[in-house]
Design a protein around this motif. Structure first.
Motif, mmCIF file in Angstrom:
data_model
loop_
_atom_site.group_PDB
_atom_site.id
_atom_site.type_symbol
_atom_site.label_atom_id
_atom_site.label_comp_id
_atom_site.label_asym_id
_atom_site.label_seq_id
_atom_site.Cartn_x
_atom_site.Cartn_y
_atom_site.Cartn_z
ATOM 1 N N LEU A 157 2.487 -11.452 3.903
ATOM 2 C CA LEU A 157 2.030 -11.893 5.504
ATOM 3 C C LEU A 157 0.544 -11.839 5.165
ATOM 4 O O LEU A 157 -0.196 -11.574 4.340
ATOM 5 N N ASP A 158 -0.011 -12.227 6.470
ATOM 6 C CA ASP A 158 -1.366 -12.468 6.708
ATOM 7 C C ASP A 158 -2.206 -13.236 5.538
ATOM 8 O O ASP A 158 -3.190 -12.587 4.904
ATOM 9 N N ASP A 159 -1.623 -14.428 5.260
ATOM 10 C CA ASP A 159 -2.394 -15.068 4.336
ATOM 11 C C ASP A 159 -2.476 -14.396 2.838
ATOM 12 O O ASP A 159 -3.553 -14.529 2.105
ATOM 13 N N GLY A 160 -1.317 -13.745 2.638
ATOM 14 C CA GLY A 160 -1.291 -13.035 1.252
ATOM 15 C C GLY A 160 -2.024 -11.573 1.135
ATOM 16 O O GLY A 160 -2.362 -11.030 0.138
ATOM 17 N N GLY A 161 -2.485 -11.336 2.329
ATOM 18 C CA GLY A 161 -3.081 -9.964 2.418
ATOM 19 C C GLY A 161 -2.179 -8.801 2.478
ATOM 20 O O GLY A 161 -2.468 -7.620 1.892
ATOM 21 N N ILE A 162 -0.947 -8.874 2.899
ATOM 22 C CA ILE A 162 0.037 -7.937 2.842
ATOM 23 C C ILE A 162 1.315 -8.101 2.407
ATOM 24 O O ILE A 162 1.843 -9.447 2.223
ATOM 25 N N GLY A 163 2.114 -7.482 1.302
ATOM 26 C CA GLY A 163 3.287 -7.513 0.913
ATOM 27 C C GLY A 163 4.228 -6.819 1.699
ATOM 28 O O GLY A 163 3.994 -5.691 2.132
ATOM 29 N N GLU A 164 5.380 -7.368 1.930
ATOM 30 C CA GLU A 164 6.447 -6.703 2.797
ATOM 31 C C GLU A 164 7.781 -6.557 2.025
ATOM 32 O O GLU A 164 8.360 -7.785 1.751
ATOM 33 N N ILE A 165 8.417 -5.676 1.945
ATOM 34 C CA ILE A 165 9.790 -5.564 1.504
ATOM 35 C C ILE A 165 10.812 -4.705 2.316
ATOM 36 O O ILE A 165 10.357 -3.689 2.610
ATOM 37 N N ILE A 166 11.731 -5.377 2.752
ATOM 38 C CA ILE A 166 12.450 -4.825 3.789
ATOM 39 C C ILE A 166 14.033 -4.639 3.117
ATOM 40 O O ILE A 166 14.415 -5.626 2.419
ATOM 41 N N LEU A 216 -2.239 -5.885 -0.212
ATOM 42 C CA LEU A 216 -2.717 -6.755 -1.514
ATOM 43 C C LEU A 216 -4.094 -6.980 -1.203
ATOM 44 O O LEU A 216 -4.862 -7.266 -2.185
ATOM 45 N N GLN A 217 -4.812 -7.042 -0.087
ATOM 46 C CA GLN A 217 -6.267 -7.065 0.339
ATOM 47 C C GLN A 217 -6.464 -6.019 1.528
ATOM 48 O O GLN A 217 -5.393 -5.796 2.072
ATOM 49 N N ALA A 218 -7.705 -5.782 1.581
ATOM 50 C CA ALA A 218 -8.042 -4.716 2.672
ATOM 51 C C ALA A 218 -7.693 -5.336 4.196
ATOM 52 O O ALA A 218 -8.258 -6.394 4.466
ATOM 53 N N ASP A 243 -0.969 -1.639 9.870
ATOM 54 C CA ASP A 243 -2.333 -1.270 9.491
ATOM 55 C C ASP A 243 -2.468 -0.364 8.281
ATOM 56 O O ASP A 243 -2.553 0.581 8.221
ATOM 57 N N LEU A 244 -2.900 -0.952 7.360
ATOM 58 C CA LEU A 244 -2.986 -0.478 6.059
ATOM 59 C C LEU A 244 -4.337 -0.126 5.572
ATOM 60 O O LEU A 244 -4.599 0.580 4.490
ATOM 61 N N GLY A 245 -5.339 -0.732 6.146
ATOM 62 C CA GLY A 245 -6.673 -0.489 5.712
ATOM 63 C C GLY A 245 -7.083 -0.839 4.345
ATOM 64 O O GLY A 245 -7.074 -2.276 4.204
ATOM 65 N N TYR A 246 -7.016 -0.060 3.236
ATOM 66 C CA TYR A 246 -7.803 -0.563 2.220
ATOM 67 C C TYR A 246 -6.730 -0.921 1.149
ATOM 68 O O TYR A 246 -5.533 -0.863 1.263
ATOM 69 N N THR A 247 -7.109 -2.005 0.228
ATOM 70 C CA THR A 247 -6.239 -2.659 -0.701
ATOM 71 C C THR A 247 -5.890 -1.636 -1.640
ATOM 72 O O THR A 247 -6.417 -0.523 -2.042
ATOM 73 N N GLY A 248 -4.590 -1.607 -1.927
ATOM 74 C CA GLY A 248 -3.729 -0.809 -2.523
ATOM 75 C C GLY A 248 -2.970 0.358 -1.736
ATOM 76 O O GLY A 248 -1.957 0.863 -2.293
ATOM 77 N N ASN A 249 -3.105 0.347 -0.650
ATOM 78 C CA ASN A 249 -2.531 1.191 0.217
ATOM 79 C C ASN A 249 -1.171 0.947 0.686
ATOM 80 O O ASN A 249 -0.922 -0.450 0.613
ATOM 81 N N ALA A 250 -0.215 1.863 0.368
ATOM 82 C CA ALA A 250 1.205 1.411 0.733
ATOM 83 C C ALA A 250 1.830 2.402 1.782
ATOM 84 O O ALA A 250 1.477 3.605 1.988
ATOM 85 N N ARG A 251 2.834 1.863 2.611
ATOM 86 C CA ARG A 251 3.382 2.548 3.550
ATOM 87 C C ARG A 251 4.922 2.294 3.644
ATOM 88 O O ARG A 251 5.427 1.299 3.682
ATOM 89 N N TRP A 252 5.855 3.345 3.503
ATOM 90 C CA TRP A 252 7.032 3.347 3.667
ATOM 91 C C TRP A 252 7.558 3.648 5.150
ATOM 92 O O TRP A 252 7.069 4.418 5.870
ATOM 93 N N VAL A 253 8.377 2.762 5.711
ATOM 94 C CA VAL A 253 8.817 2.885 6.909
ATOM 95 C C VAL A 253 10.310 3.397 7.080
ATOM 96 O O VAL A 253 11.162 2.851 6.236
ATOM 97 N N SER A 254 10.661 4.665 7.401
ATOM 98 C CA SER A 254 12.026 5.291 7.084
ATOM 99 C C SER A 254 12.768 4.804 8.434
ATOM 100 O O SER A 254 14.183 5.030 8.223
ATOM 101 N N THR A 255 12.457 4.567 9.581
ATOM 102 C CA THR A 255 12.908 4.177 10.794
ATOM 103 C C THR A 255 13.651 3.051 10.773
ATOM 104 O O THR A 255 13.039 2.178 9.952
#
Length: 432
Positions: free
Chosen positions: A301-310, A395-397, A406-418
């Motif tokens: 997403l966001d022109d390659g800035g965010i990777g999303e896996i659902i 993938l990018q800040a 809202d991941l902030g810095y490059t390399g941050n990862a967030r799991w969503v459990s809900t």
């Protein structure tokens, strides 16, 4: 110890290991001076000689320089203990030639000015007490007039593929699994490669497109496949290195040929969608839900800035992709999928890929990991349970996106459990 490495193909070694092979014979090598490599290419056992090709037949060492002669002997394990110590101590050490000869079942010829290679086989080196120490069954020696030094050997294993990992990896359950991969472009190609590496037994590849020159900057396939259908090229590309995985190509468009894809789902354990655009993802979500199959959706997403896996699972309390996106809107976040669509008048329904190839490979690898973990968890391997149903990766800040993006810095990862519950008015989850 010389810097030379001697490659020993298994089909040649089994001639020496036969009980009726005797204790000595002649051998020949092919040599690549540029790589300082030698290949065992001929074995003589008794009065019979055998050519020893290296697989695959196109391997360049099969066309190497010929005519390098040597000898082979069956020897006591003690001699291979010497070889082990020589290798450990380095090239400044050797053993006297006369002491070496005493432990051979036959004489050595004059090594001349250049010397020659002797290959030795120590039957029983792989059994106690030597199976707990790195004493090999096969060793190689450079015999010169000054003495005898060790030569490194690389023995082709008796078993290839993921079977080599049986003690540490659940290969049996993965070998029985079938994964459908929809979209084998930049993300999907990386995911297919990773799934085969995990040992998935069968992959159904669904994609109507050909590999073109503009794809090469991001795709796992090399330039020799330009013009070929991606599904066929991936099958050929992986056939040598991942022969444990059966790859079945389908030149289907998951949207236009949804009726064909639906028919394949009964023999599929899980679907991984890596296709560009919103429509393929929604079709996969719908088809998988109606078939009672789990699905994994991967994109950027966001022109390659965010990777999303659902991960979507057909549980009574889990909604489909549409339900999950609507829940984001209801919570005051937003539906990010329009980011994947191109504007009116562009001639295409989805945005062209904007991420760099290595970032797309990260998303593909992670999508394969999520898919594999889901298969293993279903099979009862609970050490492979995931912390959530959605993974977002910077993938990018990126700052300012609401909610889980809202991941902030490059390399941050967030799991969503809900997860979002099914909606009654959903065309996928609602009653037909």
């Amino acid at each position: 110890m010389t810097s030379t490495v001697l490659l020993l193909p298994r089909n040649g070694l089994r001639r020496l290991m036969a009980l009726n092979a005797g204790t000595s014979g002649a051998i020949k090598f092919k040599h690549s001076s540029a790589d300082d490599l030698m290949l065992l290419s001929y074995v003589k056992v008794g009065e019979v000689g055998y050519q020893v090709p290296l697989a695959p037949k196109t391997h360049r060492l099969n066309q190497g320089d010929t005519g390098v002669n040597g000898l082979w002997f069956q020897v006591p394990v003690e001699l291979h203990c010497w070889w082990y110590e020589l290798v450990r101590r380095g090239d400044q050490f050797c053993v006297p030639r006369d002491e070496f000869v005493k432990r051979l079942p036959g004489p050595l010829t004059d090594p001349g000015a250049l010397g020659y290679i002797v290959l030795t086989y120590a039957r029983g080196a792989a059994f106690p007490p030597y199976d707990v120490t790195p004493i090999p069954e096969f060793a190689a020696w450079l015999v010169t007039r000054d003495g005898v030094s060790g030569v490194s050997v690389a023995v082709e294993p008796a078993e290839f593929g993921t079977g080599q990992l049986a003690a540490r990896w659940p290969i049996d359950d993965l070998a029985k699994a079938t994964v459908m991969v929809v979209g084998v472009g930049s993300i999907g190609g990386a995911a297919v490669t990773a799934l085969a590496g995990y040992g998935v037994g069968r992959l159904l590849l669904v994609d109507p497109d050909r590999l073109m020159w503009h794809n090469l900057v991001r795709h796992v396939l090399p330039g020799r496949h330009v013009g070929h259908f991606k599904v066929d090229a991936l099958r050929e590309h992986l056939s040598d290195q991942r022969s444990d995985t059966r790859i079945v190509p389908y030149r289907f468009d998951v949207v236009d040929d949804a009726h064909e894809v639906r028919g394949l789902l009964s023999a599929t354990d899980i679907v991984l969608c890596c296709a560009d655009g919103v429509a393929p993802r929604r079709v996969v979500s719908h088809l998988a839900r109606r078939a009672g199959k789990p699905a994994v959706l991967a994109c950027v997403l966001d022109d390659g800035g965010i990777g999303e896996i659902i991960r979507l699972r057909p549980y009574p309390d889990h909604g489909c992709l549409l339900c999950r996106r609507q829940a984001l809107i209801d919570d005051g976040t937003f539906d990010p999928e329009p980011e994947l669509e191109a504007g009116y008048g562009t001639g295409t329904l989805h945005q062209p890929m904007t991420a760099v190839g290595s970032d797309l490979a990260i998303v593909g690898d992670l999508a394969a990991k999520v898919t594999t973990a889901t298969v293993l968890e279903t099979a009862g391997h609970y050490t492979h349970r995931l912390p959530g149903e959605q993974l977002n990766l910077a993938l990018q800040a990126r700052r300012g996106w609401p909610g889980p993006y809202d991941l902030g810095y490059t390399g941050n990862a967030r799991w969503v459990s809900t997860v979002a519950p099914p909606r009654d008015d959903c065309p996928t989850c609602g009653k037909p």
